[in-house]
Write a protein that holds these residues in place. Sequence first.
Motif, PDB file in Angstrom:
ATOM      1  N   MET A   1      15.971  60.174  45.730  1.00  0.00           N
ATOM      2  CA  MET A   1      16.966  61.250  45.741  1.00  0.00           C
ATOM      3  C   MET A   1      16.640  62.207  46.600  1.00  0.00           C
ATOM      4  O   MET A   1      15.387  62.744  46.515  1.00  0.00           O
ATOM      5  N   TYR A   2      17.384  62.732  47.335  1.00  0.00           N
ATOM      6  CA  TYR A   2      17.094  64.105  48.119  1.00  0.00           C
ATOM      7  C   TYR A   2      18.084  65.392  47.354  1.00  0.00           C
ATOM      8  O   TYR A   2      19.377  65.244  47.162  1.00  0.00           O
ATOM      9  N   ILE A   3      17.310  66.447  47.469  1.00  0.00           N
ATOM     10  CA  ILE A   3      18.028  67.447  47.039  1.00  0.00           C
ATOM     11  C   ILE A   3      18.386  68.603  48.311  1.00  0.00           C
ATOM     12  O   ILE A   3      17.831  68.864  49.130  1.00  0.00           O
ATOM     13  N   ASN A   4      19.714  68.559  48.197  1.00  0.00           N
ATOM     14  CA  ASN A   4      20.549  69.164  49.221  1.00  0.00           C
ATOM     15  C   ASN A   4      20.847  70.569  48.960  1.00  0.00           C
ATOM     16  O   ASN A   4      22.217  70.770  48.213  1.00  0.00           O
ATOM     17  N   THR A   5      20.368  71.579  48.994  1.00  0.00           N
ATOM     18  CA  THR A   5      20.600  72.942  48.604  1.00  0.00           C
ATOM     19  C   THR A   5      21.803  73.586  49.531  1.00  0.00           C
ATOM     20  O   THR A   5      22.515  74.532  48.762  1.00  0.00           O
ATOM     21  N   ARG A 398      18.486  72.369  41.385  1.00  0.00           N
ATOM     22  CA  ARG A 398      19.477  71.505  41.733  1.00  0.00           C
ATOM     23  C   ARG A 398      18.887  70.094  40.944  1.00  0.00           C
ATOM     24  O   ARG A 398      19.663  69.518  40.509  1.00  0.00           O
ATOM     25  N   TRP A 399      17.528  70.160  40.895  1.00  0.00           N
ATOM     26  CA  TRP A 399      16.969  69.128  40.166  1.00  0.00           C
ATOM     27  C   TRP A 399      17.455  68.837  38.776  1.00  0.00           C
ATOM     28  O   TRP A 399      17.961  68.033  37.890  1.00  0.00           O
ATOM     29  N   VAL A 400      17.126  70.282  38.179  1.00  0.00           N
ATOM     30  CA  VAL A 400      17.424  70.159  36.651  1.00  0.00           C
ATOM     31  C   VAL A 400      18.934  70.017  36.355  1.00  0.00           C
ATOM     32  O   VAL A 400      19.350  69.458  35.603  1.00  0.00           O
ATOM     33  N   TRP A 401      19.932  70.677  37.303  1.00  0.00           N
ATOM     34  CA  TRP A 401      21.334  70.382  37.101  1.00  0.00           C
ATOM     35  C   TRP A 401      21.573  68.799  37.334  1.00  0.00           C
ATOM     36  O   TRP A 401      22.489  68.407  36.394  1.00  0.00           O
ATOM     37  N   GLN A 402      21.172  68.293  38.000  1.00  0.00           N
ATOM     38  CA  GLN A 402      21.209  66.582  38.138  1.00  0.00           C
ATOM     39  C   GLN A 402      20.721  65.955  36.861  1.00  0.00           C
ATOM     40  O   GLN A 402      21.464  65.079  36.399  1.00  0.00           O
ATOM     41  N   LYS A 403      19.654  66.513  36.528  1.00  0.00           N
ATOM     42  CA  LYS A 403      18.985  65.741  35.057  1.00  0.00           C
ATOM     43  C   LYS A 403      20.166  66.363  33.920  1.00  0.00           C
ATOM     44  O   LYS A 403      20.371  65.316  33.228  1.00  0.00           O
ATOM     45  N   VAL A 404      20.578  67.385  33.907  1.00  0.00           N
ATOM     46  CA  VAL A 404      21.422  67.908  32.919  1.00  0.00           C
ATOM     47  C   VAL A 404      22.701  66.812  32.865  1.00  0.00           C
ATOM     48  O   VAL A 404      23.392  66.444  31.856  1.00  0.00           O
ATOM     49  N   THR A 405      23.276  66.577  34.089  1.00  0.00           N
ATOM     50  CA  THR A 405      24.457  66.184  34.259  1.00  0.00           C
ATOM     51  C   THR A 405      24.354  64.579  34.407  1.00  0.00           C
ATOM     52  O   THR A 405      25.297  64.118  34.515  1.00  0.00           O
ATOM     53  N   LYS A 406      23.029  64.196  34.219  1.00  0.00           N
ATOM     54  CA  LYS A 406      22.547  62.939  34.595  1.00  0.00           C
ATOM     55  C   LYS A 406      23.110  62.285  35.727  1.00  0.00           C
ATOM     56  O   LYS A 406      23.605  61.020  35.773  1.00  0.00           O
ATOM     57  N   SER A 407      23.206  62.936  36.729  1.00  0.00           N
ATOM     58  CA  SER A 407      23.704  62.449  38.090  1.00  0.00           C
ATOM     59  C   SER A 407      22.422  62.139  39.011  1.00  0.00           C
ATOM     60  O   SER A 407      22.821  61.467  40.141  1.00  0.00           O
ATOM     61  N   VAL A 416      11.675  67.745  43.245  1.00  0.00           N
ATOM     62  CA  VAL A 416      11.048  68.944  43.746  1.00  0.00           C
ATOM     63  C   VAL A 416      10.616  68.937  45.195  1.00  0.00           C
ATOM     64  O   VAL A 416      10.704  69.731  45.952  1.00  0.00           O
ATOM     65  N   ALA A 417       9.878  67.736  45.431  1.00  0.00           N
ATOM     66  CA  ALA A 417       9.334  67.465  46.862  1.00  0.00           C
ATOM     67  C   ALA A 417      10.167  67.245  47.832  1.00  0.00           C
ATOM     68  O   ALA A 417      10.017  67.621  49.034  1.00  0.00           O
ATOM     69  N   ASN A 418      11.413  66.413  47.644  1.00  0.00           N
ATOM     70  CA  ASN A 418      12.450  66.345  48.737  1.00  0.00           C
ATOM     71  C   ASN A 418      13.415  67.112  48.411  1.00  0.00           C
ATOM     72  O   ASN A 418      14.029  67.344  47.838  1.00  0.00           O
ATOM     73  N   TYR A 419      13.421  67.552  49.775  1.00  0.00           N
ATOM     74  CA  TYR A 419      14.467  68.866  50.068  1.00  0.00           C
ATOM     75  C   TYR A 419      15.672  68.519  50.803  1.00  0.00           C
ATOM     76  O   TYR A 419      16.583  69.124  51.052  1.00  0.00           O
ATOM     77  N   ALA A 420      15.788  67.476  51.800  1.00  0.00           N
ATOM     78  CA  ALA A 420      16.623  67.077  52.671  1.00  0.00           C
ATOM     79  C   ALA A 420      16.983  68.301  53.730  1.00  0.00           C
ATOM     80  O   ALA A 420      16.008  69.015  54.299  1.00  0.00           O
ATOM     81  N   GLU A 421      18.207  68.954  53.670  1.00  0.00           N
ATOM     82  CA  GLU A 421      18.621  70.063  54.456  1.00  0.00           C
ATOM     83  C   GLU A 421      17.788  71.332  54.040  1.00  0.00           C
ATOM     84  O   GLU A 421      17.562  72.343  54.835  1.00  0.00           O
ATOM     85  N   CYS A 422      17.505  71.378  52.951  1.00  0.00           N
ATOM     86  CA  CYS A 422      16.628  72.666  52.406  1.00  0.00           C
ATOM     87  C   CYS A 422      15.134  72.900  53.201  1.00  0.00           C
ATOM     88  O   CYS A 422      14.862  73.724  53.308  1.00  0.00           O
TER      89      CYS A 422
END
Length: 425
Positions: A1-5, A398-407, A416-422
Amino acid sequence: MYINTSRVFTYKKPLLITFIILIFGMAVYLRLDFLMSVNHHVSHDTLNYDIMVRQLLEKGIYAYKDSAPNAQVTPGYPLFMAAVYTLVDYHKHDPLPYIRYIQLIISLVTLWMIYKVSRKVTGQTASLIVLLVCSVYPPFIWSNGAVLTETLATFFLMLYIYVQLLVFEKKTNISALLGGALMGLLVLTRSEFLILILPVYAFHFFWKKDKKLTLRLLLFTCLGTGIVLSPWVIRNAVTLHEVVIASTQVNPFQAGTYPDKNYEDGLVDRHGKTQMEVAKERLRIGFTEHTWQFTKWYTVGKLKYIYSKMYFGSGHSPLYPVLPSPLGSTLHLALVYFCPVALVAHIRRWRQSITLLTLILIIMTLTRLAFVPEYRYNYTAMPIIIIMDAITGIAILRWVWQKVTKSGTSGPQEGVANYAECTRK
């Protein structure tokens, strides 16, 4: 998973422009209102600069705290002051208010450069948060009232970082030459930044694994720095008969050898000795006979002095509360205490452009541990800390939101480590 802020919110260009204009409008109001509504104190260093500049203009002697030529301080800020003194006719007008308003303009340009640097290494959401925080962070407002190097040095630092990121991106000789020239201007304003050149290109080599490219860019960067510094070096060689690249001031180093700033601890006899001789003897005796005390002082002790409180500029009255008390201090402490989390997060994936900022922060912090610690030393570091904190904070949310929404499907460390465009490569 990549976190795209950059996709936490989707911005349309008119809305983005509106946000930026509103933030800058608030920044202009706070800075202007501050300069106009308080009485500004004049620090001891400012008084010495004033004497120095008047002596330079009237007698042609460049000397700090002396009537004979010296190289105690680099000429960047004194020449800036001298230019303003001349433009406003300092014999008839007090030049200090003019300097403060010019610094206001410089601080706004710096705010834009902080935003541009942020956009180079992260997405739009984090960059807007950086811009907002920097617009209201109290020291960035109070410093405009201080006739000291902080405002000008931070401008050159952020401009240098932006161009250095372009050097890594474009890999051209011209960009490297320009980056070196900006480093020269930065060194002429605050000499301690000269140490950055080699670590920056060591990082580039380990990142890109291209020895020829790294050496070529380093060569042109050093050439640009040398061109800008050459008049100062030549002046020192001709006038002082010695090679001085930056400055000759030893007092900050010597003063840094006194744990908890106890300048009367009697550890060594100072009679008949130079400041450097006193400093070396104190370090030898301190680390051999008072090992724990000196080790603690040169690590957590100085870090506490440097980062535990905000920089207040030269002082003013009445106190201008940029944010309602105690939000200003709380914001500062939150930024500082979250920074180690951000450092760990960025170091875990160091092959990216944001690592340049991480490296600069680490190198400058370690360098300043060698000198007397002052709260003003955290000032130039705070834009970098704010950028790093914003990127990491948005990534965590972003990671917390994904965990809460189970996405999301990744674990917390990967998230936390993977940021993509962030954190762009």
